[in-house]
Design an enzyme around this catalytic site. Structure first.
Site, PDB file in Angstrom:
ATOM      1  N   LEU A 183       0.870  -1.173   0.000  1.00 52.20           N
ATOM      2  CA  LEU A 183       0.000   0.000   0.000  1.00 52.20           C
ATOM      3  C   LEU A 183       0.907   1.223   0.000  1.00 52.20           C
ATOM      4  CD1 LEU A 183      -1.862  -2.325   0.868  1.00 52.20           C
ATOM      5  CD2 LEU A 183      -3.006  -0.745   2.415  1.00 52.20           C
ATOM      6  N   ILE A 184       1.133   1.785  -1.172  1.00 50.13           N
ATOM      7  CA  ILE A 184       2.150   2.817  -1.342  1.00 50.13           C
ATOM      8  C   ILE A 184       1.517   4.199  -1.439  1.00 50.13           C
ATOM      9  CG2 ILE A 184       2.215   2.550  -3.867  1.00 50.13           C
ATOM     10  CD1 ILE A 184       5.284   3.067  -3.624  1.00 50.13           C
ATOM     11  N   LYS A 265      -8.510   3.600   7.421  1.00 52.97           N
ATOM     12  CA  LYS A 265      -7.531   2.522   7.267  1.00 52.97           C
ATOM     13  C   LYS A 265      -8.234   1.174   7.076  1.00 52.97           C
ATOM     14  CE  LYS A 265      -3.581   4.675   7.629  1.00 52.97           C
ATOM     15  NZ  LYS A 265      -2.719   4.538   8.811  1.00 52.97           N
ATOM     16  N   GLY A 287       3.547   0.640   5.644  1.00 55.10           N
ATOM     17  CA  GLY A 287       4.699   1.296   6.258  1.00 55.10           C
ATOM     18  C   GLY A 287       4.442   1.757   7.676  1.00 55.10           C
ATOM     19  N   GLN A 296      -1.899   4.095  14.630  1.00 55.46           N
ATOM     20  CA  GLN A 296      -0.892   3.037  14.664  1.00 55.46           C
ATOM     21  C   GLN A 296      -0.565   2.578  16.083  1.00 55.46           C
ATOM     22  OE1 GLN A 296       2.383   4.423  12.241  1.00 55.46           O
ATOM     23  NE2 GLN A 296       1.056   4.778  10.485  1.00 55.46           N
ATOM     24  N   CYS A 456      -7.452  25.951   0.217  1.00 63.07           N
ATOM     25  CA  CYS A 456      -7.354  25.060   1.370  1.00 63.07           C
ATOM     26  C   CYS A 456      -6.156  25.513   2.186  1.00 63.07           C
ATOM     27  CB  CYS A 456      -7.233  23.589   0.959  1.00 63.07           C
ATOM     28  SG  CYS A 456      -5.661  23.176   0.181  1.00 63.07           S
TER      29      CYS A 456
END
Length: 482
Positions: A183-184, A265, A287, A296, A456
């Site tokens: 998953l880059i 996620k 990562g 995480q 933004c």
């Protein structure tokens, strides 16, 4: 030219059948990498090494560099191959090659033999070392930590004079382990984690979740292509791009602020798992590092993994950011990661670090999973070899302005909670609040006679959305960076 390829030590301790399989795969990988670089290359495998021979001397540096980037190789010896008659002949050939290198230096001689001979390796070391010491007055013998090590290899009736030793990548040859899907995002972490799995023998495919515009997608494709071309070009791999902006928009509208990060996620893992299943890929690679961001933590990672039976590998789980950046610098992805955009409006303001499963599942009940099904079904898959050609195409640019002209309409494309927390107030210009995830569908309904400037906080999302609109044929858009 001739190179002797030394195997990664872990290969040499495998059983005979496994070792032979690994060596066979590595030999094939070397052929695949060198074939586009040099004609008539000969790659021959042996029990404890691999020989590479080629005739085009002008490509010596190119071949050597390519070999140092192939996983499974511990080190490479660049050698000159000559016949010899006796030990004195070995000494004379060694003196001719090493005389200049040994002037004013300490040295030792190291010999490795294969085959049957009337002398031992130690006898050759002593004879050649003594001769060099006598014939080069400024050189001195030092057996421990010398400045120059004279490496000789004797194979039957051939003498291999080692011109240089070059370290390889180590690890296992690609193809000895099963495929994985990385998953880059183009940042530091995902690039390094992809490299680590390639080095461990996996063929790494890439899955990119596009949150807006072709500029970011092209940037990530370039990172993926760089990693593949540098370390994994022995195998064909896929690059899968999924337009995740509709999913993010649904999350921002339907999910409680504190749960957004974990839910996002979980959606990514669901989508990637379906892609992996489609192509028979065994595991996902991310990562993530423990505690690096709110999603995480151990609790959150467990909840994220729970949405799929697909194995999720996290090679960086115990690495700190400084070490990850250092690894990115070593493999050459640091400059890509530095310039990769981050998205304003995607991260919740008060993310939970210890999500509760029942709460997360309750929030996901509000989510329309038909949107997730649609974006996965519409995922675009391409051969990574086509990326170089595609990247050469011109990217549409968009003008950035610091001051507004009369009649300009400002589109505040931030998420609603950002708009409420920090309203954009302009005395002389009309401001329309239109979140970025609604912009693509709603922009066509606006008065196209007017000129619209997108705003933004960081200017990243506004630029990507403006690029997307330009690609759709709208020329009346600019980016506002006061």
């Amino acid at each position: 030219m001739k190179f002797i390829i030394k195997l990664f030590p872990e290969i040499t301790i495998k059983s005979q059948s496994v070792r032979l399989r690994f060596i066979k795969i590595l030999t094939g990988n070397i052929r695949n990498v060198l074939k586009p670089l040099v004609e008539d290359v000969a790659v021959t495998r042996h029990w404890d090494h691999i020989e590479v021979r080629a005739k085009e001397e002008s490509r010596r540096d190119l071949v050597r560099d390519a070999l140092t980037r192939i996983p499974g190789i511990h080190h490479i010896l660049e050698v000159e191959d000559h016949p010899y008659t006796d030990m004195h002949d070995i000494f004379e050939q060694t003196l001719a090659m090493y005389r200049e290198q040994l002037e004013e230096k300490t040295f030792c001689v190291r010999v490795k033999r294969r085959g049957k001979h009337t002398f031992t390796s130690i006898e050759v070391e002593r004879y050649v070392g003594g001769g060099l010491n006598q014939n080069i007055p400024s050189a001195r013998v030092r057996l421990n930590h010398p400045e120059v090590t004279v490496n000789l290899e004797i194979e039957d009736d051939r003498l291999l004079l080692v011109r240089g030793r070059f370290e390889g990548q180590g690890g296992y040859p690609i193809g000895t382990q099963e495929d994985v899907l990385s998953l880059i995002s183009g940042g530091f972490d995902s690039g390094v984690s992809s490299y680590m799995l390639m080095r461990r023998g996996c063929r790494v495919h890439y899955c990119f979740f596009n949150l807006g515009g072709s500029a970011h997608e092209i940037g990530v494709k370039q990172v993926a292509h760089y990693l593949w071309n540098r370390f994994g070009s022995s195998h064909r791999v896929r690059f899968v791009a999924i337009d995740f902006a509709p999913v993010v928009g649904e999350i921002l509208e339907k999910v409680d602020d504190g749960q957004m990060g974990v839910v996002l996620k979980r959606m990514m893992v669901r989508a990637a798992s379906r892609v992996a299943e489609r192509y028979g890929i065994q595991a996902l690679v991310t990562g993530e590092a423990l505690g690096q961001v709110s999603s995480q933590t151990l609790t959150n990672l467990r909840l994220i993994d729970g949405v799929s039976d697909t194995l999720v590998l996290r090679p960086l789980i115990a690495h700190d950011k400084e070490h990850i950046i250092r690894l990115a610098r070593n493999i050459g992805t640091e400059d890509f990661a530095k310039t990769m955009p981050e998205f304003c409006g995607v991260i919740s303001k008060s993310p939970t670090v210890k999500a509760v499963k029942a709460r997360i599942e309750a929030e996901e009940e509000h989510f329309d999973f038909a949107i997730l099904d649609r974006v996965v079904d519409e995922a675009q898959t391409m051969d990574i070899r086509d990326i170089a050609r595609q990247s050469e195409a011109d990217v549409v640019e968009v003008e950035t302005i610091e001051s507004l002209a009369e009649g300009d309409v400002v589109l505040d494309i931030r998420a609603p909670d950002e708009q409420e927390a920090k309203p954009l107030q302009l005395a002389d210009s009309e401001v329309i609040c239109l979140p970025f995830y609604k912009l693509a569908n709603a922009f066509g309904d606006l008065d196209q006679v007017r000129r619209y400037v997108l705003y933004c906080d960081r200017g990243v999302m506004s630029r990507l959305q403006a690029l997307y609109l330009r690609e759709q044929g709208y020329d009346n858009v600019r980016v506002y960076r006061p």
